[in-house]
Design a protein around this motif. Structure first.
Motif, short mmCIF file in Angstrom:
data_model
loop_
_atom_site.label_atom_id
_atom_site.label_comp_id
_atom_site.label_asym_id
_atom_site.label_seq_id
_atom_site.Cartn_x
_atom_site.Cartn_y
_atom_site.Cartn_z
N ALA A 33 0.83 -1.20 0.00
CA ALA A 33 0.00 0.00 0.00
C ALA A 33 0.87 1.25 0.00
O ALA A 33 0.54 2.24 -0.68
N LEU A 34 1.95 1.24 0.74
CA LEU A 34 2.85 2.39 0.75
C LEU A 34 3.42 2.64 -0.64
O LEU A 34 3.50 3.78 -1.11
N THR A 35 3.81 1.57 -1.33
CA THR A 35 4.32 1.72 -2.69
C THR A 35 3.27 2.34 -3.60
O THR A 35 3.57 3.25 -4.39
N ARG A 36 2.03 1.89 -3.48
CA ARG A 36 0.95 2.45 -4.31
C ARG A 36 0.70 3.92 -3.97
O ARG A 36 0.42 4.73 -4.86
N PHE A 37 0.80 4.27 -2.68
CA PHE A 37 0.64 5.67 -2.27
C PHE A 37 1.71 6.53 -2.91
O PHE A 37 1.43 7.60 -3.48
N LEU A 38 2.96 6.11 -2.82
CA LEU A 38 4.07 6.89 -3.38
C LEU A 38 3.92 7.03 -4.89
O LEU A 38 4.14 8.12 -5.45
N GLU A 39 3.55 5.95 -5.54
CA GLU A 39 3.40 6.00 -7.00
C GLU A 39 2.22 6.87 -7.40
O GLU A 39 2.29 7.59 -8.42
N ALA A 40 1.15 6.85 -6.62
CA ALA A 40 -0.01 7.69 -6.92
C ALA A 40 0.35 9.17 -6.77
O ALA A 40 -0.09 10.01 -7.58
N CYS A 41 1.15 9.50 -5.76
CA CYS A 41 1.61 10.88 -5.60
C CYS A 41 2.50 11.29 -6.78
O CYS A 41 2.38 12.40 -7.32
N ASP A 42 3.39 10.39 -7.18
CA ASP A 42 4.25 10.66 -8.34
C ASP A 42 3.41 10.94 -9.58
O ASP A 42 3.71 11.86 -10.36
N ASP A 43 2.36 10.14 -9.77
CA ASP A 43 1.51 10.31 -10.96
C ASP A 43 0.86 11.68 -10.98
O ASP A 43 0.78 12.33 -12.04
N VAL A 44 0.37 12.15 -9.83
CA VAL A 44 -0.27 13.46 -9.78
C VAL A 44 0.75 14.56 -10.06
O VAL A 44 0.48 15.50 -10.83
N ILE A 45 1.93 14.45 -9.47
CA ILE A 45 2.96 15.47 -9.68
C ILE A 45 3.38 15.50 -11.15
O ILE A 45 3.50 16.59 -11.75
N THR A 46 3.59 14.36 -11.74
CA THR A 46 4.00 14.30 -13.15
C THR A 46 2.93 14.89 -14.05
O THR A 46 3.21 15.68 -14.97
N ALA A 47 1.66 14.51 -13.80
CA ALA A 47 0.56 15.04 -14.61
C ALA A 47 0.44 16.54 -14.43
O ALA A 47 0.22 17.28 -15.41
N ARG A 48 0.59 17.01 -13.23
CA ARG A 48 0.52 18.46 -12.97
C ARG A 48 1.63 19.19 -13.70
O ARG A 48 1.41 20.22 -14.36
N ASP A 49 2.86 18.69 -13.61
CA ASP A 49 3.99 19.36 -14.25
C ASP A 49 3.81 19.39 -15.77
O ASP A 49 4.14 20.39 -16.43
N THR A 50 3.29 18.31 -16.33
CA THR A 50 3.06 18.26 -17.78
C THR A 50 2.03 19.29 -18.20
O THR A 50 2.22 20.02 -19.20
N LEU A 51 0.95 19.38 -17.46
CA LEU A 51 -0.09 20.35 -17.79
C LEU A 51 0.40 21.78 -17.64
O LEU A 51 0.11 22.64 -18.48
N ARG A 52 1.15 22.05 -16.57
CA ARG A 52 1.63 23.41 -16.34
C ARG A 52 2.65 23.83 -17.40
O ARG A 52 2.68 24.99 -17.81
N SER A 53 3.48 22.90 -17.84
CA SER A 53 4.49 23.25 -18.83
C SER A 53 3.88 23.59 -20.19
O SER A 53 4.50 24.26 -21.02
N ALA A 54 2.65 23.13 -20.40
CA ALA A 54 1.98 23.41 -21.67
C ALA A 54 1.28 24.76 -21.68
O ALA A 54 0.78 25.20 -22.71
N VAL A 55 1.23 25.44 -20.52
CA VAL A 55 0.56 26.74 -20.43
C VAL A 55 1.56 27.85 -20.79
O VAL A 55 2.61 27.96 -20.14
N PRO A 56 1.31 28.63 -21.82
CA PRO A 56 2.24 29.69 -22.22
C PRO A 56 2.56 30.64 -21.08
O PRO A 56 1.68 31.10 -20.37
N GLY A 57 3.86 30.87 -20.88
CA GLY A 57 4.30 31.83 -19.88
C GLY A 57 4.34 31.30 -18.47
O GLY A 57 4.72 32.02 -17.55
N VAL A 58 3.93 30.04 -18.25
CA VAL A 58 3.95 29.48 -16.90
C VAL A 58 5.23 28.71 -16.65
O VAL A 58 6.01 29.04 -15.78
N GLY A 59 5.45 27.66 -17.42
CA GLY A 59 6.71 26.91 -17.33
C GLY A 59 6.80 25.99 -16.14
O GLY A 59 7.69 25.17 -16.03
N ARG A 60 5.90 26.10 -15.18
CA ARG A 60 5.89 25.20 -14.03
C ARG A 60 4.51 25.17 -13.42
O ARG A 60 3.67 25.98 -13.72
#
Length: 410
Positions: free
Chosen positions: A383-410
């Motif tokens: 369960a701990l492994t799944r928790f860590l991986e789920a957090c990673d997934d949200v962070i990665t998805a967030r960073d990808t979405l933010r990088s696609a916004v002009p002028g944001v970059g993060r």
């Protein structure tokens, strides 16, 4: 509402408010607001994850259960805890290596978030102040809760405020989807329960031990699940008379909202100090880690609460009380169907019921089948492994979405 005495200088009013907070005279559930804002001016967080916890000290148990998992997450992403209560802050700093920031003013929080690259915000409670952090669209917001249970609050409409809701197993998914209108199923992420209890088999004891771990009285009638004022005295007396050792583990918030519950709790403590109870080794024990309390118990008597679910992996007998308040919301559930239920009218026969469960645990197969349903399994490491991986997934998805916004970059 305007201040009722406008002639009083603002600095006097401010000083009076600070004195009220220092004396702990705030309404229950409110943090003291004694932040460290002056030293946080210009602060920049290196951590990618913020745990927002605006609760007073009495509610720190909600976050305490997550500290080991958060410390593991800190090792890979960096985690900072943001509080709004000086007492909670001091308690956490004594018990975790995670950085803890006590922020009282929204302007201070605003500056910290704007200067930092926070990708993920985690929440363990439904405190209304969560919206002070939820308003930032630059981060992903995830509710992780503080226990899996059949309480009505487990399917609160407040869950819609979060981008993701991490749940333990199928039971939580079914509960949320059945109760909440128009809830987006894709927001639910099943991770299991990193805090799942593990307990070695217990050999038969001459004097068996029952852990009596009731919940608190709740903040409203629909959440009035506590058996302390309605079952407690008769329940404990019956167990002791049956030659059973009782370990009473009250909820940290027992008596917080109702004086009669606090009085009933005090009466139970006195009852366990009486000679008859002392002769069985009975006692009150509110402070030990839950794993230790579980390890020495042969059976659990509890209320509709997360305690009943947490107990399932032990494989030992379980009895769940029936709330006496007719306003308490108790939805049908597989767990409640699989265990003996104890109404207040039968509390004086608890000893007989528990003795039967210890010698003829006929409900054991049904309980065993529920471990996966409620907890997603009984392996906390997985369960701990799944928790860590789920957090990673949200962070990665967030960073990808933010990088696609002009002028944001993060």
């Amino acid at each position: 509402m305007p201040f009722p005495f406008p002639a009083v200088p603002a600095r006097v009013r401010s000083g009076g408010g600070r004195l009220v907070r220092r004396l702990g005279l705030l309404p229950g559930g409110e943090p003291d607001g004694l932040g460290e804002d002056a030293v946080l001016a210009g602060a920049v967080l290196e951590q990618r994850v913020v745990v927002f916890f605006p609760e007073p000290l009495r509610n720190v148990y909600q976050l305490a259960q997550w500290l080991p998992a958060l410390e593991a997450l800190h090792g890979r992403r960096g985690v900072a805890v943001v509080t709004q209560d000086s007492r909670t802050t001091a308690w956490l700093r004594r018990r975790t290596s995670l950085p803890v920031l006590c922020v009282a003013r929204t302007a201070t929080l605003d500056g910290i978030v704007q200067r930092s690259d926070v990708a993920l915000a985690l929440y363990v409670s439904h405190h209304p102040r969560n919206f002070q952090m939820l308003r930032y669209s630059s981060a992903g917001h995830v509710y992780i809760g503080h226990g899996e249970s059949d309480k009505a609050v487990s399917a609160s409409n407040q869950l819609k405020a979060y981008d993701r809701v991490f749940v333990a197993g199928p039971a939580a998914e079914e509960r949320v989807l059945a109760e909440l209108l128009w809830f987006d199923r894709s927001r639910l992420v099943r991770i299991g329960r990193p805090q799942a209890a593990t307990a070695a088999p217990r050999s038969a004891a001459a004097v068996p031990t029952v852990l009596y771990a009731p919940t608190w009285e709740g903040a409203q009638p629909s959440m009035a699940y506590s058996s302390v004022p309605t079952h407690g005295s008769a329940l404990v007396t019956s167990l002791v008379a049956a030659g059973i050792r009782v370990v009473y583990r009250p909820h940290p918030r027992t008596g917080a909202n109702r004086r009669e519950v606090a009085a009933a709790d005090a009466a139970l403590r006195r009852l366990l100090d009486a000679p008859d109870a002392q002769g069985t080794g009975s006692r009150t024990d509110a402070d030990r880690p839950l794993q230790e309390a579980f390890a020495e118990a042969d059976a659990l008597v509890t209320d509709v609460s997360s305690m009943a679910v947490e107990w399932l992996p032990t494989g030992r007998p379980l009895v769940v009380t029936v709330p006496a308040d007719p306003a308490a919301v108790v939805a049908p559930s597989p767990l409640l169907d699989a265990v003996p239920r104890l109404p207040a009218s039968a509390a004086d026969a608890t000893g007989t019921l528990v003795r039967r469960c210890l010698t003829d645990d006929r409900e054991a197969p049904a309980r065993a089948a529920l471990v996966e349903h409620y907890l997603g399994g009984s392996d906390p490491a997985a369960a701990l492994t799944r928790f860590l991986e789920a957090c990673d997934d949200v962070i990665t998805a967030r960073d990808t979405l933010r990088s696609a916004v002009p002028g944001v970059g993060r």
